[in-house]
Write a protein that holds these residues in place. Structure first.
Motif, short mmCIF file in Angstrom:
data_model
loop_
_atom_site.label_atom_id
_atom_site.label_comp_id
_atom_site.label_asym_id
_atom_site.label_seq_id
_atom_site.Cartn_x
_atom_site.Cartn_y
_atom_site.Cartn_z
N ALA A 196 -24.50 -116.36 -55.63
CA ALA A 196 -25.64 -115.53 -56.06
C ALA A 196 -25.31 -114.81 -57.36
N CYS A 197 -24.10 -114.28 -57.46
CA CYS A 197 -23.68 -113.60 -58.69
C CYS A 197 -23.71 -114.56 -59.87
N ASN A 198 -23.18 -115.76 -59.67
CA ASN A 198 -23.19 -116.77 -60.74
C ASN A 198 -24.61 -117.17 -61.13
N THR A 199 -25.48 -117.29 -60.14
CA THR A 199 -26.88 -117.65 -60.41
C THR A 199 -27.54 -116.58 -61.27
N LEU A 200 -27.36 -115.32 -60.93
CA LEU A 200 -27.93 -114.25 -61.74
C LEU A 200 -27.33 -114.25 -63.14
N TRP A 201 -26.03 -114.40 -63.22
CA TRP A 201 -25.33 -114.38 -64.50
C TRP A 201 -25.87 -115.48 -65.43
N MET A 202 -26.10 -116.67 -64.87
CA MET A 202 -26.56 -117.79 -65.69
C MET A 202 -28.04 -117.68 -66.06
N LEU A 230 -31.12 -113.21 -51.87
CA LEU A 230 -32.24 -112.38 -52.31
C LEU A 230 -32.28 -111.08 -51.51
N GLU A 231 -32.08 -111.18 -50.21
CA GLU A 231 -32.05 -109.98 -49.35
C GLU A 231 -30.91 -109.05 -49.78
N ASN A 232 -29.80 -109.63 -50.14
CA ASN A 232 -28.67 -108.82 -50.59
C ASN A 232 -28.95 -108.17 -51.95
N LEU A 233 -29.68 -108.86 -52.79
CA LEU A 233 -30.09 -108.27 -54.06
C LEU A 233 -31.01 -107.07 -53.80
N THR A 292 -37.98 -117.47 -57.01
CA THR A 292 -38.09 -118.85 -57.47
C THR A 292 -36.84 -119.33 -58.21
N MET A 293 -35.83 -118.50 -58.29
CA MET A 293 -34.61 -118.85 -58.99
C MET A 293 -33.82 -119.90 -58.19
N ASP A 294 -33.49 -121.01 -58.85
CA ASP A 294 -32.68 -122.04 -58.20
C ASP A 294 -31.32 -121.47 -57.80
N ASN A 295 -30.82 -121.88 -56.67
CA ASN A 295 -29.50 -121.51 -56.15
C ASN A 295 -29.40 -120.05 -55.70
N LEU A 296 -30.50 -119.34 -55.64
CA LEU A 296 -30.47 -117.98 -55.10
C LEU A 296 -31.21 -118.05 -53.77
N GLY A 297 -30.45 -118.25 -52.72
CA GLY A 297 -31.04 -118.42 -51.40
C GLY A 297 -31.65 -117.14 -50.84
N ARG A 298 -32.29 -117.28 -49.69
CA ARG A 298 -32.98 -116.16 -49.06
C ARG A 298 -32.01 -115.03 -48.73
N HIS A 299 -30.84 -115.39 -48.22
CA HIS A 299 -29.84 -114.38 -47.86
C HIS A 299 -29.38 -113.61 -49.11
#
Length: 161
Positions: free
Chosen positions: A54-60, A89-92, A80-87
């Motif tokens: 998730a951190c890498n997905t946000l960073w990219m 997103l909840e953590n975000l 809708t961000m690829d590779n940012l799963g539901r879990h």
């Protein structure tokens, strides 16, 4: 005073995002110390709830790594961000709850200035004032459940110190 708990915050954020489709910063006020962060260290997973993926997905996906840029997107952007799963997103959302100014549930409106009143008192354009509020420059200011900015009036005792 009662403040909104995490579950209430989560429901409020999702409902307001669906209803108003606005950036997170228009739905929730964030603490000044976070709004000043120019580069979020997403990869420091020990300091947050999110997974390395998730951190890498946000960073990219975020060209500007500032906290302000992060909260300048609407929730759908992250959904809708690829590779940012539901879990993830909840953590975000949990991270956002921890960085937000608490939303008060039971307060006396007479103890707060609304945006128009504050603009008149400070003789400031409402748009510039909103920028200042969004940056967390007014301690205790928050966005209520209807999306209105409120800033606490000074305590009468403080006026005579």
């Amino acid at each position: 005073m009662r403040i909104m708990d995490y579950e209430g915050f989560r429901a409020h954020l999702k409902k307001a995002s669906r209803k108003r489709n606005e950036p997170l910063i228009k739905i929730v006020a964030f603490q000044e110390r976070y709004m000043k962060i120019e580069e979020i260290q997403y990869y420091d997973v020990e300091q947050n709830y999110m997974s390395i993926q998730a951190c890498n997905t946000l960073w990219m996906n975020l060209e500007n790594k500032s906290f302000r840029n992060l909260v300048s997107h609407n929730l759908k952007y992250f959904q809708t961000m690829d590779n940012l799963g539901r879990h993830s997103l909840e953590n975000l959302i949990r991270e956002l709850y921890d960085t937000a100014v608490p939303i008060l549930l039971d307060y006396d409106p007479d103890d707060y200035y609304n945006l128009q009143q504050l603009s008149e008192i400070l003789v400031m354009d409402e748009n510039k004032l909103i920028e200042q509020l969004e940056m967390g420059r007014f301690k205790g200011a928050f966005i209520d459940e209807e999306g209105n900015w409120l800033k606490p009036k000074p305590d009468k005792a403080e006026l005579f110190l």
